[in-house]
Design a protein around this motif. Structure first.
Motif, PDB file in Angstrom:
ATOM      1  N   GLY A   9       0.876  -1.365   0.000  1.00 23.21           N
ATOM      2  CA  GLY A   9       0.042   0.194   0.170  1.00 23.21           C
ATOM      3  C   GLY A   9       1.059   1.419  -0.067  1.00 23.21           C
ATOM      4  N   LEU A  10       1.912   1.288  -0.473  1.00 24.25           N
ATOM      5  CA  LEU A  10       2.850   2.421  -0.492  1.00 24.25           C
ATOM      6  C   LEU A  10       2.051   3.488  -1.453  1.00 24.25           C
ATOM      7  CD1 LEU A  10       5.528   3.896   0.239  1.00 24.25           C
ATOM      8  CD2 LEU A  10       6.761   2.883  -1.806  1.00 24.25           C
ATOM      9  N   ARG A  11       1.775   4.677  -1.185  1.00 27.44           N
ATOM     10  CA  ARG A  11       0.929   5.461  -2.088  1.00 27.44           C
ATOM     11  C   ARG A  11       1.877   6.679  -2.378  1.00 27.44           C
ATOM     12  NH1 ARG A  11      -4.612   5.551  -3.187  1.00 27.44           N
ATOM     13  NH2 ARG A  11      -4.734   4.005  -1.424  1.00 27.44           N
ATOM     14  N   GLN A  25      -2.425  16.199 -14.791  1.00 29.00           N
ATOM     15  CA  GLN A  25      -2.906  16.324 -13.402  1.00 29.00           C
ATOM     16  C   GLN A  25      -2.358  15.465 -12.537  1.00 29.00           C
ATOM     17  OE1 GLN A  25      -6.978  14.936 -14.459  1.00 29.00           O
ATOM     18  NE2 GLN A  25      -7.288  16.897 -15.702  1.00 29.00           N
ATOM     19  N   GLY A  26      -1.728  14.458 -13.126  1.00 34.79           N
ATOM     20  CA  GLY A  26      -1.296  13.227 -12.190  1.00 34.79           C
ATOM     21  C   GLY A  26      -2.357  12.654 -11.582  1.00 34.79           C
ATOM     22  N   GLN A  27      -1.959  11.495 -10.701  1.00 41.76           N
ATOM     23  CA  GLN A  27      -2.862  10.519  -9.888  1.00 41.76           C
ATOM     24  C   GLN A  27      -2.012   9.787  -9.319  1.00 41.76           C
ATOM     25  OE1 GLN A  27      -4.378   7.292 -12.567  1.00 41.76           O
ATOM     26  NE2 GLN A  27      -3.469   8.558 -14.202  1.00 41.76           N
ATOM     27  N   ASP A  28      -2.849   9.159  -8.146  1.00 38.79           N
ATOM     28  CA  ASP A  28      -2.178   8.307  -7.153  1.00 38.79           C
ATOM     29  C   ASP A  28      -1.962   6.904  -7.756  1.00 38.79           C
ATOM     30  OD1 ASP A  28      -2.578  10.285  -5.357  1.00 38.79           O
ATOM     31  OD2 ASP A  28      -4.636   9.399  -4.400  1.00 38.79           O
ATOM     32  N   PHE A  29      -0.876   6.516  -7.195  1.00 41.36           N
ATOM     33  CA  PHE A  29      -0.574   5.054  -7.687  1.00 41.36           C
ATOM     34  C   PHE A  29      -0.091   4.243  -6.167  1.00 41.36           C
ATOM     35  CE2 PHE A  29       0.511   7.452 -11.332  1.00 41.36           C
ATOM     36  CZ  PHE A  29       0.131   6.513 -12.446  1.00 41.36           C
ATOM     37  N   VAL A  30      -0.370   3.024  -6.147  1.00 44.03           N
ATOM     38  CA  VAL A  30      -0.205   2.208  -5.036  1.00 44.03           C
ATOM     39  C   VAL A  30       0.436   0.972  -5.374  1.00 44.03           C
ATOM     40  CG1 VAL A  30      -1.248   1.072  -3.053  1.00 44.03           C
ATOM     41  CG2 VAL A  30      -2.425   3.046  -4.296  1.00 44.03           C
ATOM     42  N   VAL A  31       1.725   0.781  -4.808  1.00 47.84           N
ATOM     43  CA  VAL A  31       2.585  -0.325  -4.901  1.00 47.84           C
ATOM     44  C   VAL A  31       2.708  -1.183  -3.753  1.00 47.84           C
ATOM     45  CG1 VAL A  31       5.112  -0.404  -5.415  1.00 47.84           C
ATOM     46  CG2 VAL A  31       3.858   1.203  -6.340  1.00 47.84           C
ATOM     47  N   ASP A  32       2.745  -2.635  -4.071  1.00 47.05           N
ATOM     48  CA  ASP A  32       2.991  -3.488  -3.059  1.00 47.05           C
ATOM     49  C   ASP A  32       4.072  -4.293  -3.663  1.00 47.05           C
ATOM     50  OD1 ASP A  32       0.415  -3.014  -2.050  1.00 47.05           O
ATOM     51  OD2 ASP A  32      -0.652  -4.384  -3.530  1.00 47.05           O
ATOM     52  N   LEU A  61      11.511   4.025  -3.912  1.00 48.56           N
ATOM     53  CA  LEU A  61      10.304   3.589  -4.527  1.00 48.56           C
ATOM     54  C   LEU A  61       9.420   4.818  -4.893  1.00 48.56           C
ATOM     55  CD1 LEU A  61       9.452  -0.017  -3.052  1.00 48.56           C
ATOM     56  CD2 LEU A  61      10.792   0.569  -5.181  1.00 48.56           C
ATOM     57  N   VAL A  62       9.341   5.445  -3.850  1.00 49.83           N
ATOM     58  CA  VAL A  62       8.331   6.896  -3.814  1.00 49.83           C
ATOM     59  C   VAL A  62       9.165   7.911  -5.027  1.00 49.83           C
ATOM     60  CG1 VAL A  62       7.511   8.858  -2.932  1.00 49.83           C
ATOM     61  CG2 VAL A  62       7.177   6.754  -1.648  1.00 49.83           C
ATOM     62  N   ALA A  63      10.634   7.782  -4.658  1.00 49.39           N
ATOM     63  CA  ALA A  63      11.117   8.685  -5.886  1.00 49.39           C
ATOM     64  C   ALA A  63      11.176   8.250  -7.167  1.00 49.39           C
ATOM     65  CB  ALA A  63      12.640   8.650  -5.603  1.00 49.39           C
ATOM     66  N   ILE A  64      10.811   7.046  -7.452  1.00 47.53           N
ATOM     67  CA  ILE A  64      10.422   6.706  -8.887  1.00 47.53           C
ATOM     68  C   ILE A  64       9.144   6.841  -9.263  1.00 47.53           C
ATOM     69  CG2 ILE A  64      10.200   4.499 -10.421  1.00 47.53           C
ATOM     70  CD1 ILE A  64      12.746   3.311  -8.521  1.00 47.53           C
ATOM     71  N   GLN A 101      -7.293   5.205 -10.272  1.00 44.35           N
ATOM     72  CA  GLN A 101      -7.841   6.114 -10.933  1.00 44.35           C
ATOM     73  C   GLN A 101      -7.629   6.257 -12.514  1.00 44.35           C
ATOM     74  OE1 GLN A 101      -5.549   9.132  -8.601  1.00 44.35           O
ATOM     75  NE2 GLN A 101      -7.298   9.411  -7.235  1.00 44.35           N
ATOM     76  N   ALA A 102      -7.385   5.082 -13.104  1.00 44.11           N
ATOM     77  CA  ALA A 102      -7.047   4.791 -14.404  1.00 44.11           C
ATOM     78  C   ALA A 102      -8.112   5.486 -15.168  1.00 44.11           C
ATOM     79  CB  ALA A 102      -6.846   3.348 -14.825  1.00 44.11           C
ATOM     80  N   PRO A 103      -7.973   5.938 -16.427  1.00 40.29           N
ATOM     81  CA  PRO A 103      -9.013   6.368 -17.205  1.00 40.29           C
ATOM     82  C   PRO A 103      -9.776   5.335 -17.843  1.00 40.29           C
ATOM     83  CG  PRO A 103      -7.007   6.572 -18.292  1.00 40.29           C
ATOM     84  CD  PRO A 103      -6.519   6.136 -17.104  1.00 40.29           C
ATOM     85  N   ILE A 104     -10.788   4.826 -17.095  1.00 41.46           N
ATOM     86  CA  ILE A 104     -11.471   3.582 -17.809  1.00 41.46           C
ATOM     87  C   ILE A 104     -12.953   4.358 -17.799  1.00 41.46           C
ATOM     88  CG2 ILE A 104     -12.096   1.394 -17.410  1.00 41.46           C
ATOM     89  CD1 ILE A 104      -9.431   0.508 -16.267  1.00 41.46           C
ATOM     90  N   PRO A 105     -13.747   4.011 -18.855  1.00 45.08           N
ATOM     91  CA  PRO A 105     -14.973   4.746 -18.938  1.00 45.08           C
ATOM     92  C   PRO A 105     -15.971   3.801 -18.151  1.00 45.08           C
ATOM     93  CG  PRO A 105     -14.429   3.965 -21.047  1.00 45.08           C
ATOM     94  CD  PRO A 105     -13.299   3.737 -20.106  1.00 45.08           C
TER      95      PRO A 105
END
Length: 122
Positions: A9-11, A25-32, A61-64, A101-105
């Motif tokens: 859950g690293l966000r 705009q950017g968006q949140d990414f979550v990494v396991d 990882l957050v830097a990437i 938050q991927a752009p999926i309709p």
């Protein structure tokens, strides 16, 4: 014996994606992340220097995640896995990148990719 360190859950907010608005705009990414390594030396010494410091790993990882944008989360996952394998003690790394938050309709909860990379045997 294969032991594991798991970071879940690293966000972080990044600007990855194929579309211009994702970059703008950017968006949140979550990494396991799951690291496979021998934790015996650290257990015996009780010294953080004998293991992967997961706080420092999280920072890398957050830097990437917040760094140079890429089009695909597959590419992002590959870069994160490479960062995990940069520590010679890590034999394998499994990285899942979630893009909720991927752009999926359509209604959806999450989209994610998972890669597992192993250190080359010499």
């Amino acid at each position: 014996m294969t032991d594991r360190i798991v970071l879940t859950g690293l966000r972080a907010r990044g600007r990855h994606g194929v579309y211009d608005f994702e970059r703008a705009q950017g968006q949140d990414f979550v990494v396991d992340v799951t690291l496979e390594l021998d934790l015996g030396p650290a257990a015996r010494s009780d010294d953080v220097a004998d293991t992967v410091h997961y706080g420092e790993l999280a920072g890398r990882l957050v830097a990437i995640l917040t760094g140079e944008p890429v089009n695909l989360i597959e590419t992002l996952a590959e870069r994160l896995a490479a960062a995990c394998l940069a520590d010679h003690r890590v034999g394998a790394a499994t990285v899942t990148v979630h893009k909720p938050q991927a752009p999926i309709p359509h209604d959806f909860t999450d989209v994610a990719v998972t890669v597992t990379r192993r250190r080359a045997v010499r």
